[in-house]
Design a protein around this motif. Sequence first.
Motif, PDB file in Angstrom:
ATOM      1  N   PHE A 130       0.840  -1.202   0.000  1.00 44.44           N
ATOM      2  CA  PHE A 130       0.000   0.000   0.000  1.00 44.44           C
ATOM      3  C   PHE A 130       0.877   1.255   0.000  1.00 44.44           C
ATOM      4  O   PHE A 130       0.629   2.195  -0.765  1.00 44.44           O
ATOM      5  N   ALA A 131       1.917   1.267   0.837  1.00 43.29           N
ATOM      6  CA  ALA A 131       2.837   2.398   0.891  1.00 43.29           C
ATOM      7  C   ALA A 131       3.491   2.626  -0.467  1.00 43.29           C
ATOM      8  O   ALA A 131       3.619   3.767  -0.930  1.00 43.29           O
ATOM      9  N   ARG A 132       3.897   1.544  -1.119  1.00 40.51           N
ATOM     10  CA  ARG A 132       4.516   1.656  -2.442  1.00 40.51           C
ATOM     11  C   ARG A 132       3.556   2.293  -3.430  1.00 40.51           C
ATOM     12  O   ARG A 132       3.923   3.209  -4.176  1.00 40.51           O
ATOM     13  N   ARG A 133       2.312   1.844  -3.443  1.00 30.53           N
ATOM     14  CA  ARG A 133       1.313   2.395  -4.366  1.00 30.53           C
ATOM     15  C   ARG A 133       0.999   3.859  -4.061  1.00 30.53           C
ATOM     16  O   ARG A 133       0.693   4.639  -4.965  1.00 30.53           O
ATOM     17  N   MET A 134       1.057   4.213  -2.774  1.00 31.54           N
ATOM     18  CA  MET A 134       0.783   5.586  -2.349  1.00 31.54           C
ATOM     19  C   MET A 134       1.962   6.514  -2.604  1.00 31.54           C
ATOM     20  O   MET A 134       1.802   7.728  -2.654  1.00 31.54           O
ATOM     21  N   GLY A 135       3.180   5.937  -2.694  1.00 28.11           N
ATOM     22  CA  GLY A 135       4.367   6.762  -2.841  1.00 28.11           C
ATOM     23  C   GLY A 135       4.811   7.380  -1.522  1.00 28.11           C
ATOM     24  O   GLY A 135       5.369   8.476  -1.494  1.00 28.11           O
ATOM     25  N   VAL A 136       4.529   6.659  -0.408  1.00 26.24           N
ATOM     26  CA  VAL A 136       4.932   7.103   0.923  1.00 26.24           C
ATOM     27  C   VAL A 136       5.731   5.995   1.583  1.00 26.24           C
ATOM     28  O   VAL A 136       5.799   4.873   1.080  1.00 26.24           O
ATOM     29  N   THR A 137       6.323   6.283   2.731  1.00 25.15           N
ATOM     30  CA  THR A 137       7.070   5.266   3.448  1.00 25.15           C
ATOM     31  C   THR A 137       6.119   4.335   4.198  1.00 25.15           C
ATOM     32  O   THR A 137       4.990   4.718   4.538  1.00 25.15           O
ATOM     33  N   GLU A 138       6.600   3.134   4.451  1.00 17.64           N
ATOM     34  CA  GLU A 138       5.799   2.188   5.233  1.00 17.64           C
ATOM     35  C   GLU A 138       5.568   2.731   6.638  1.00 17.64           C
ATOM     36  O   GLU A 138       4.499   2.519   7.223  1.00 17.64           O
ATOM     37  N   SER A 139       6.537   3.460   7.169  1.00 10.72           N
ATOM     38  CA  SER A 139       6.355   4.025   8.513  1.00 10.72           C
ATOM     39  C   SER A 139       5.241   5.072   8.530  1.00 10.72           C
ATOM     40  O   SER A 139       4.537   5.210   9.536  1.00 10.72           O
ATOM     41  N   SER A 140       5.027   5.769   7.424  1.00  5.95           N
ATOM     42  CA  SER A 140       3.889   6.700   7.351  1.00  5.95           C
ATOM     43  C   SER A 140       2.573   5.951   7.474  1.00  5.95           C
ATOM     44  O   SER A 140       1.678   6.366   8.207  1.00  5.95           O
ATOM     45  N   VAL A 141       2.471   4.841   6.761  1.00 12.00           N
ATOM     46  CA  VAL A 141       1.245   4.031   6.827  1.00 12.00           C
ATOM     47  C   VAL A 141       1.049   3.506   8.246  1.00 12.00           C
ATOM     48  O   VAL A 141      -0.065   3.553   8.780  1.00 12.00           O
ATOM     49  N   THR A 142       2.110   3.027   8.872  1.00 10.15           N
ATOM     50  CA  THR A 142       2.023   2.530  10.242  1.00 10.15           C
ATOM     51  C   THR A 142       1.538   3.626  11.181  1.00 10.15           C
ATOM     52  O   THR A 142       0.694   3.383  12.052  1.00 10.15           O
ATOM     53  N   ARG A 143       2.039   4.838  11.011  1.00  5.84           N
ATOM     54  CA  ARG A 143       1.606   5.960  11.860  1.00  5.84           C
ATOM     55  C   ARG A 143       0.130   6.284  11.643  1.00  5.84           C
ATOM     56  O   ARG A 143      -0.566   6.647  12.583  1.00  5.84           O
ATOM     57  N   TRP A 144      -0.342   6.167  10.408  1.00 10.53           N
ATOM     58  CA  TRP A 144      -1.770   6.395  10.156  1.00 10.53           C
ATOM     59  C   TRP A 144      -2.600   5.336  10.858  1.00 10.53           C
ATOM     60  O   TRP A 144      -3.596   5.649  11.506  1.00 10.53           O
ATOM     61  N   VAL A 145      -2.194   4.084  10.720  1.00 13.06           N
ATOM     62  CA  VAL A 145      -2.947   2.975  11.328  1.00 13.06           C
ATOM     63  C   VAL A 145      -2.997   3.130  12.844  1.00 13.06           C
ATOM     64  O   VAL A 145      -4.041   2.916  13.460  1.00 13.06           O
ATOM     65  N   LYS A 146      -1.879   3.518  13.445  1.00 13.09           N
ATOM     66  CA  LYS A 146      -1.816   3.667  14.907  1.00 13.09           C
ATOM     67  C   LYS A 146      -2.386   5.003  15.384  1.00 13.09           C
ATOM     68  O   LYS A 146      -2.427   5.266  16.566  1.00 13.09           O
ATOM     69  N   ARG A 147      -2.805   5.819  14.448  1.00 11.49           N
ATOM     70  CA  ARG A 147      -3.348   7.163  14.697  1.00 11.49           C
ATOM     71  C   ARG A 147      -2.343   8.078  15.383  1.00 11.49           C
ATOM     72  O   ARG A 147      -2.684   8.952  16.158  1.00 11.49           O
ATOM     73  N   GLU A 148      -1.075   7.863  15.072  1.00  7.46           N
ATOM     74  CA  GLU A 148      -0.032   8.768  15.537  1.00  7.46           C
ATOM     75  C   GLU A 148       0.016  10.010  14.647  1.00  7.46           C
ATOM     76  O   GLU A 148       0.494  11.056  15.052  1.00  7.46           O
ATOM     77  N   ARG A 149      -0.452   9.848  13.418  1.00  7.51           N
ATOM     78  CA  ARG A 149      -0.577  10.956  12.468  1.00  7.51           C
ATOM     79  C   ARG A 149      -1.872  10.768  11.704  1.00  7.51           C
ATOM     80  O   ARG A 149      -2.333   9.653  11.518  1.00  7.51           O
ATOM     81  N   GLU A 150      -2.430  11.874  11.235  1.00 12.90           N
ATOM     82  CA  GLU A 150      -3.631  11.801  10.410  1.00 12.90           C
ATOM     83  C   GLU A 150      -3.240  11.943   8.944  1.00 12.90           C
ATOM     84  O   GLU A 150      -2.292  12.653   8.604  1.00 12.90           O
ATOM     85  N   MET A 151      -3.981  11.272   8.108  1.00 17.50           N
ATOM     86  CA  MET A 151      -3.756  11.383   6.674  1.00 17.50           C
ATOM     87  C   MET A 151      -4.161  12.779   6.212  1.00 17.50           C
ATOM     88  O   MET A 151      -5.157  13.318   6.689  1.00 17.50           O
ATOM     89  N   THR A 152      -3.394  13.346   5.283  1.00 18.12           N
ATOM     90  CA  THR A 152      -3.828  14.601   4.668  1.00 18.12           C
ATOM     91  C   THR A 152      -5.037  14.288   3.791  1.00 18.12           C
ATOM     92  O   THR A 152      -5.292  13.133   3.422  1.00 18.12           O
ATOM     93  N   TYR A 153      -5.762  15.327   3.451  1.00 20.01           N
ATOM     94  CA  TYR A 153      -6.911  15.128   2.574  1.00 20.01           C
ATOM     95  C   TYR A 153      -6.463  14.526   1.241  1.00 20.01           C
ATOM     96  O   TYR A 153      -7.089  13.597   0.727  1.00 20.01           O
ATOM     97  N   GLU A 154      -5.351  15.034   0.713  1.00 20.01           N
ATOM     98  CA  GLU A 154      -4.844  14.532  -0.567  1.00 20.01           C
ATOM     99  C   GLU A 154      -4.497  13.048  -0.480  1.00 20.01           C
ATOM    100  O   GLU A 154      -4.828  12.277  -1.397  1.00 20.01           O
TER     101      GLU A 154
END
Length: 75
Positions: free
Chosen positions: A22-46
């Motif tokens: 999923f991270a690869r398809r999004m063009g973000v790091t896997e750690s970004s996805v992990t932070r979203w899942v754990k709600r440590e960060r919120e996804m931008t609208y984009e």
Amino acid sequence: MALRKGRCRLKFLLGDLSQAEFARRMGVTESSVTRWVKREREMTYENSVLAARILGCHAEDFYEWIETPKGKRQR
């Protein structure tokens, strides 16, 4: 009435798709996805819109939405 974000539903929406893929398809790091899942960060609208296109859902599907009385918004 107001709305606030509840629990992140991304892990559920990924289904069998790995966070790494999923991270690869999004063009973000896997750690970004992990932070979203754990709600440590919120996804931008984009990112929410791009993720929705990848997963075939709506951007609002990534979080539970909790109704609160107007003027009583809480984090």
